[in-house]
Each structure stands twice: as structure tokens, then as C-alpha cells.
Design an enzyme around this catalytic site. Structure first.
Site, PDB file in Angstrom:
ATOM      1  N   SER A 126      -7.589  -0.183  -3.623  1.00 52.62           N
ATOM      2  CA  SER A 126      -6.772  -0.191  -4.662  1.00 52.62           C
ATOM      3  C   SER A 126      -5.931   0.317  -5.232  1.00 52.62           C
ATOM      4  O   SER A 126      -5.110   1.231  -4.515  1.00 52.62           O
ATOM      5  CB  SER A 126      -8.454  -0.120  -5.901  1.00 52.62           C
ATOM      6  OG  SER A 126      -9.596  -0.409  -5.669  1.00 52.62           O
ATOM      7  N   GLN A 127      -5.145  -0.110  -6.396  1.00 56.33           N
ATOM      8  CA  GLN A 127      -4.046   0.565  -7.208  1.00 56.33           C
ATOM      9  C   GLN A 127      -4.070   1.790  -7.408  1.00 56.33           C
ATOM     10  O   GLN A 127      -5.537   2.188  -7.502  1.00 56.33           O
ATOM     11  CB  GLN A 127      -3.700  -0.274  -8.115  1.00 56.33           C
ATOM     12  CG  GLN A 127      -2.379   0.057  -9.211  1.00 56.33           C
ATOM     13  CD  GLN A 127      -1.968  -0.216 -10.146  1.00 56.33           C
ATOM     14  OE1 GLN A 127      -2.995  -1.356 -10.525  1.00 56.33           O
ATOM     15  NE2 GLN A 127      -1.045  -0.266 -11.424  1.00 56.33           N
TER      16      GLN A 127
END
Length: 214
Positions: free
Chosen positions: A61-62
């Protein structure tokens, strides 16, 4: 300051500007080397604020989303946390810095094995993992103080909410389309939950069962 510290520092400043301000969360994210969790061909992007592909058509994930979800979870040092979707192990490593124990469930056996290796490499010793159906949680270890879901639940995660302590917190993306709403469920102590909508996100779907591989 070495290159790692410089890149980590820039990322932390970016997260702070975007609203991730919890000092413990930022400290955990700065201390965990994200480059350990990304593919070799993406090493130059390891400290960028963006999601990156990993095996099994999944993603790491970011960092902003990792920070936002972790901050919303409000993990305390004595908490037992359930994570649904081990993935690369990055989010798990962050949670391990904040909680007493992290229980993490992953449906892809190969991803889980790789994540376990990375966590061992970093000396993380308070994470317990399981290959299984994340949607079912980990009832044998329930109830949990906190639950984080790192895949999009198509509907309200009722089975997971049952495994939360009365005053616990669950954070999960919910929705059937490519864009979901990140929800925060806060236990009211009587079996009821108050739901807060945080922001729109994009996660891979939470799929029933374990994955067939090979």
C-alpha cells in the site's frame, strides 16, 4: 545523513503534511525500511508515496494510506491486533512497533512465507501468522483490541466485528467497486458500533477462502 535516512525523512514530512501526525505512527514508519518489502526492480521507488505491485496480483500500500489507517486504529502498547491480509508484511511490521502482539492472516501461502522471512530478517518477534481465509478472522485468538483489514470487504465486515472487544476499533475499506470507502468502526461497549467514513481508497478485494497457487 545517509540515503535511507534522507528518503525516509522526506516521506515522513510528506505524510505529516497530508494529516498523518501521530508521533508513534510516524516513528514506526520511519524505523521500518520499506525497501525490504518491495521487489528489487522497484527499489528506487521504495520511499516514494505510492503503492507498488507485489506477487499474486497484490500490492504494497501507499505509505500515506498505511499511515492514515494505522493512525485511525489508535494502537496502544498493550494491544493485541488482528491484521487481515499480510501481503508483503510491511503494514504488519509497522503494527508490530506499536502493539504487544500482531496476529496476521494471509490467503496466499507464498506471500505469507515471503513476509515471514522479511519480518524475521528485521528481528520482528511479536507477530503470529496464519494461512487462512481472512474474512473469517482468527476466532481462536479473539477478542482483539484492534482489527485492520487491508483488502476491500464487499459488505460490512460483520464476522470480524464479532471478534472485536466491546470498546475496540476496526478499520477497513468497504465496497464492491474499484473505489471503496475507508470505514472506522468504534465499539460502544454494548455490542453496537459507531461507523465513521474517512476517505475513498483503492484496495484489492477481500476474497473468500484460501488461494490456489502453482
Amino acid at each position: 545523513m545517509n540515503l535511507h535516512d534522507d528518503r525516509a525523512g522526506r516521506l515522513i514530512l510528506s505524510l505529516r503534511r497530508q494529516g498523518v501526525t501521530d508521533a508513534r505512527v510516524l516513528g514506526a514508519m520511519e524505523s521500518v525500511d520499506r525497501s525490504v518489502f518491495v521487489h528489487e526492480k522497484f527499489l528506487d521507488q521504495a520511499w516514494e508515496d505510492q503503492a507498488l505491485p507485489i506477487d499474486c496480483a497484490q500490492t504494497i500500500s501507499q505509505p500515506y494510506i498505511v499511515g492514515l489507517m494505522t493512525q485511525a486504529l489508535e494502537v496502544q502498547p498493550r494491544h493485541r491486533v488482528l491484521e487481515i491480509g499480510t501481503g508483503s508484511g510491511y503494514q504488519c511490521a509497522i503494527l508490530s512497533k506499536l502493539a504487544r502482539y500482531v496476529y496476521s492472516v494471509e490467503r496466499y501461502r507464498s506471500l505469507l512465507a515471503e513476509a515471514e522471512g522479511r519480518l524475521k530478517l528485521l528481528g520482528v518477534d511479536n507477530v503470529i501468522t496464519r494461512h487462512g481465509d481472512g474474512g473469517l478472522g482468527w476466532p481462536e485468538q479473539a477478542p482483539f483490541d484492534r482489527i485492520m483489514v487491508t483488502a476491500a470487504s464487499p459488505t460490512e465486515p460483520t464476522e470480524l466485528l464479532k471478534q472485536l472487544k466491546p470498546n475496540g476499533v476496526l478499520v477497513a475499506p468497504v465496497g464492491r467497486t474499484s473505489v471503496q470507502m475507508l470505514h472506522r468502526y468504534i465499539g460502544q461497549g454494548d455490542g453496537a458500533f459507531r461507523r465513521e467514513s474517512l476517505t475513498e481508497v483503492r484496495f484489492v478485494p477481500l476474497v473468500e477462502g484460501t488461494a490456489k497457487e502453482g
